[in-house]
Design an enzyme around this catalytic site. Structure first.
Site, PDB file in Angstrom:
ATOM      1  CE  LYS A  93      -4.464   1.028   0.716  1.00 42.91           C
ATOM      2  NZ  LYS A  93      -5.883   0.197   0.346  1.00 42.91           N
TER       3      LYS A  93
HETATM    4  N1  GLU Z   1      -7.355  -0.173  -2.915  1.00 45.55           N
HETATM    5  C1  GLU Z   1      -8.063  -1.239  -3.152  1.00 45.55           C
HETATM    6  C2  GLU Z   1      -8.107  -2.210  -1.947  1.00 45.55           C
HETATM    7  O1  GLU Z   1      -7.812  -1.579  -0.865  1.00 45.55           O
HETATM    8  C3  GLU Z   1      -7.626  -2.192  -4.357  1.00 45.55           C
HETATM    9  C4  GLU Z   1      -6.269  -2.639  -4.425  1.00 45.55           C
HETATM   10  C5  GLU Z   1      -6.044  -3.205  -5.703  1.00 45.55           C
HETATM   11  O2  GLU Z   1      -6.808  -3.458  -6.602  1.00 45.55           O
HETATM   12  O3  GLU Z   1      -4.837  -3.748  -5.785  1.00 45.55           O
HETATM   13  O4  GLU Z   1      -8.337  -3.279  -1.880  1.00 45.55           O
END
Ligand code: GLU
Length: 410
Positions: free
Chosen positions: A102
């Site tokens: 993240k």
């Molecule tokens: N931001 C989204 C989540 O928290 C999607 C992450 C992604 O598609 O890699 O799951």
């Protein structure tokens, strides 16, 4: 307590129950890599601004790191560490071949011009360009980022490495994005809910739902749930909430929000205070905005008998415990918010094969994966007499531990 420490409580309890050995525990409870970067943005007025940015790569035992990038004034390393850990458990529980990561930038993006936002997106991706890659780390949208930002970042990476659509997911459909990615988080959450409703013998039209947060995930969830026959009785955004016990028309609410900037003031509903959404008389409450929405100070208001977590970490451990004690079923974020990353995986798979799937094919695969993970979670919860969250963590941690063990990490 910081955010990372708070979610580590969920990990620790599952690790105890699984009797994870010490080495596995050490590896799985610490991030693999954390990168802090300087994001340099030439501003429209001729000045230069530096914004702090981060990418946390939590665990990659099961595949490339995967997870979103957010732009937010409160962004911090602690929150990215927390969400990168959650992504690790989410990809594992859904059995998609990725690890967890993240990142993002601490910035009030609402105050940037379009040009400044583009320069910020490009500068950030340029700063982490060494860390990402189709087989290293594959970012995606998150809070305040979407297809537009993903396109700029993909373009920036491709200037250095040649055309590489699989370096990032959530791209515009005409630039390597997958059909169905935009609606995926909301749709995935609905597949999970509908599976549970089916098992419990619920009649959809008798299920009243309140949705906190009317961004991408919350609005898609509300629209699709209504289409299936559920009643959406209240929705909220950062400016307030609206309520109609007879049911709302979620699509019309979204149009109202597009026109006016908020759900508040929608004609066929009463406007109420934003925080009152949590105390609405309903069967299902869906926190779909930001972290820690439900905490020790407000969770006693909840009247719903099921909470479906569509945001990441929307319920603190204290609130989770208190609501569980009151007999409320808590469906954990690592399950019900996973639709986005599932379709990100399908987008990545299409990109590396230079393939394009129909939307029906994408949605069908999303349904299969969401239902399998929901069944795995509920079956384990039932057979071990534990909560769905505890069961979801056990399954996810077990898989990552097995992969790490097979790689010889512990
Ligand atoms: N931001 C989204 C989540 O928290 C999607 C992450 C992604 O598609 O890699 O799951």
């Amino acid at each position: 307590m910081d955010l990372f420490e708070a979610v580590q409580g969920f990990f620790d309890r599952a690790a105890d129950r699984l009797k994870l050995d010490d080495s596995a525990r050490k590896v799985l409870s610490t991030p693999r890599r954390e990168v802090a970067v300087q994001v340099r943005v030439p501003m429209d007025d001729g000045s230069l601004e530096i914004f702090p940015g981060w990418r946390v790569q939590y665990n990659g035992a099961r595949g490339p790191f995967k997870g979103g990038l957010r732009f937010h004034p409160n962004a911090s390393l602690d929150e990215f560490r927390c969400f990168a850990a959650l992504m690790t458990w989410k990809t594992s529980l859904l059995d998609v071949p990725f690890g967890g990561g993240k990142g993002g930038v601490k910035v009030d993006q609402k105050r940037l011009s379009l040009g400044e936002l583009e320069r910020l997106s490009r500068a950030f991706f340029w700063a982490i360009e060494h860390e990402v890659g189709p087989y290293r780390d594959v970012p995606a949208p998150d809070v305040n980022t979407g297809p537009r930002e993903m396109a700029w970042m993909y373009d920036e990476y491709s200037k250095i490495h040649g055309d590489s659509p699989a370096v990032i997911t959530g791209k515009p459909v005409h630039l390597g994005g997958s059909l169905g990615r935009g609606s995926a988080t909301g749709r995935g959450a609905l597949f999970a809910l509908d599976r549970i409703a089916h098992q419990r013998g619920w009649t959809r039209s008798k299920i009243r739902i309140a949705v906190e947060g009317y961004g991408n995930a919350g609005s898609w969830f509300a629209i699709l749930a209504r289409e299936l026959g559920y009643e959406i009785v209240a929705v909220s955004d950062s400016k307030g909430a609206i309520y109609n016990p007879e049911g709302l028309a979620p699509h019309a609410v979204l149009e109202h929000k597009r026109d006016t900037g908020s759900v508040v003031g929608f004609k066929r509903a009463d406007s109420i205070d934003g925080p009152d959404i949590f105390g609405i008389d309903c069967e299902v409450l869906v926190p779909a905005a930001l972290e820690e929405a439900l905490h020790a100070g407000n969770s006693d208001k909840v009247k719903a008998n099921l909470v479906l977590e569509v945001a990441n970490y929307p319920v603190t451990p204290e609130a989770d415990e208190a609501m569980t004690a009151r007999g409320i079923t808590m469906i954990p974020d690592i399950l019900s918010s996973a639709g986005g990353v599932v379709v990100s995986y399908l987008e990545w798979a299409q990109n590396i094969q230079r393939e394009r799937w129909t939307e029906d094919r994408v949605n069908a695969r999303l349904k299969e994966l969401m239902e399998a993970a929901t069944d795995d979670t509920l079956n384990r919860a039932n057979s071990n007499a534990i909560t769905p969250r505890a069961a979801a963590y056990e399954i996810a941690i077990e898989r990552v531990a097995e992969a790490g063990h097979a790689r010889g990490w512990f």
